[in-house]
Design a protein around this motif. Structure first.
Motif, PDB file in Angstrom:
ATOM      1  N   UNK A  72       0.851  -1.189   0.000  1.00 18.49           N
ATOM      2  CA  UNK A  72       0.000   0.000   0.000  1.00 18.49           C
ATOM      3  C   UNK A  72       0.888   1.241   0.000  1.00 18.49           C
ATOM      4  N   UNK A  73       0.627   2.134  -0.923  1.00 20.72           N
ATOM      5  CA  UNK A  73       1.378   3.386  -1.043  1.00 20.72           C
ATOM      6  C   UNK A  73       0.540   4.511  -0.455  1.00 20.72           C
ATOM      7  N   UNK A  74       1.005   5.062   0.652  1.00 18.78           N
ATOM      8  CA  UNK A  74       0.259   6.120   1.327  1.00 18.78           C
ATOM      9  C   UNK A  74       0.250   7.400   0.486  1.00 18.78           C
ATOM     10  N   UNK A  75      -0.835   8.161   0.520  1.00 21.75           N
ATOM     11  CA  UNK A  75      -0.907   9.402  -0.268  1.00 21.75           C
ATOM     12  C   UNK A  75       0.246  10.361   0.020  1.00 21.75           C
ATOM     13  N   UNK A  76       0.682  10.426   1.270  1.00 19.09           N
ATOM     14  CA  UNK A  76       1.757  11.369   1.603  1.00 19.09           C
ATOM     15  C   UNK A  76       3.119  10.936   1.050  1.00 19.09           C
ATOM     16  N   UNK A  77       3.231   9.664   0.622  1.00 17.58           N
ATOM     17  CA  UNK A  77       4.495   9.175   0.064  1.00 17.58           C
ATOM     18  C   UNK A  77       4.432   8.962  -1.452  1.00 17.58           C
ATOM     19  N   UNK A  78       3.239   9.126  -2.030  1.00 21.75           N
ATOM     20  CA  UNK A  78       3.026   8.708  -3.412  1.00 21.75           C
ATOM     21  C   UNK A  78       3.821   9.539  -4.412  1.00 21.75           C
ATOM     22  N   UNK A  79       3.748  10.852  -4.321  1.00 19.11           N
ATOM     23  CA  UNK A  79       4.404  11.674  -5.338  1.00 19.11           C
ATOM     24  C   UNK A  79       5.918  11.470  -5.321  1.00 19.11           C
ATOM     25  N   UNK A  80       6.475  11.329  -4.134  1.00 17.34           N
ATOM     26  CA  UNK A  80       7.916  11.066  -4.023  1.00 17.34           C
ATOM     27  C   UNK A  80       8.273   9.754  -4.705  1.00 17.34           C
ATOM     28  N   UNK A  81       7.398   8.751  -4.579  1.00 21.17           N
ATOM     29  CA  UNK A  81       7.634   7.476  -5.255  1.00 21.17           C
ATOM     30  C   UNK A  81       7.630   7.663  -6.767  1.00 21.17           C
ATOM     31  N   UNK A  82       6.641   8.382  -7.304  1.00 22.65           N
ATOM     32  CA  UNK A  82       6.573   8.566  -8.750  1.00 22.65           C
ATOM     33  C   UNK A  82       7.817   9.288  -9.265  1.00 22.65           C
ATOM     34  N   UNK A  83       8.267  10.281  -8.523  1.00 22.15           N
ATOM     35  CA  UNK A  83       9.464  11.012  -8.931  1.00 22.15           C
ATOM     36  C   UNK A  83      10.702  10.117  -8.950  1.00 22.15           C
TER      37      UNK A  83
END
Length: 233
Positions: A72-83
């Motif tokens: 599960x990818x938390x919303x607060x960590x998601x954008x950093x993951x995509x980058x």
């Protein structure tokens, strides 16, 4: 099947008695739904409805959770993951799965050649095969997608692949798209499940989420429940 007077539902359900793994159950239920779609063509909607009912009952069977881990990818960590994804197209594809519930196969069927994705609109066309989610229109917040692809170059790159799609090569082209995010640590199914969970947490009904993802509510509920068990949620 040739004996139209004899209900076949109970006999088919009995065939699930030996199934004891979630992964096996999921595959068998998916196959049943696929057969139901084929049966409808020759025998009518009544028989498809019976297959769907059997599949829904079978999906409720209590089995051992799959040993495959869900993430599960938390919303607060998601954008950093995509980058962090090295390939720009991979970033966009995984972002779209997370924020809109879209798969590479969905993008291959997008009726407007992806030109409105940056406005937060995707219009998914007819199924190319029975495995595809249903046609639908999806609206989403495109802010993250536009931050990842401010000049539209990534979407243009994906468009070039989409423009080559036919019913015969769709599977191969979808695999080409998945290569862009291989090794990122999350699968598209992981991110679609995250998308469903996030919408549910925002107050969406399960039926509404199922319509957004183009799947049946009973299937979505079972899929998300299994994912949450694997992810420890």
């Amino acid at each position: 099947m040739e004996d139209f007077e004899t209900p076949f539902g109970n006999a088919m359900l009995e065939s699930f008695d030996g199934v004891n793994k979630q992964s096996t159950l999921d595959a068998r239920v998916k196959n049943l739904k696929g057969v139901g779609n084929l049966v409808e063509v020759d025998f009518g909607s009544h028989y498809k409805e019976e297959f769907d009912e059997i599949a829904d009952k079978a999906s409720q069977k209590v089995v051992e959770p799959s040993q495959e881990l869900g993430r599960y990818l938390k919303p607060e960590n998601a954008f950093e993951h995509f980058e962090s994804i090295l390939n720009p197209s991979g970033r966009a594809l995984q972002c779209l799965a997370y924020i809109a519930g879209l798969t590479p196969n969905d993008l291959l069927r997008e009726l407007n050649d992806l030109q409105f994705l940056k406005d937060g609109v995707a219009v998914i066309g007819e199924k190319l095969n029975q495995e595809n989610p249903s046609p639908r229109s999806v609206k989403f917040d495109p802010d993250w997608l536009n931050q990842l692809d401010p000049n539209g170059e990534v979407i243009e790159n994906i468009q070039n692949i989409v423009g080559k799609v036919t019913a015969d090569n769709a599977g191969d082209l979808a695999n080409d798209l998945t290569n862009y995010y291989a090794g990122s640590g999350y699968t598209i199914n992981d991110l679609r499940n995250c998308h469903a969970i996030n919408l549910f947490n925002e107050g969406y009904l399960m039926q509404e989420i199922a319509e957004i993802q183009g799947v049946e509510k009973s299937w979505l509920r079972s899929r998300v429940a299994n994912f949450k068990r694997k992810a420890g949620l």
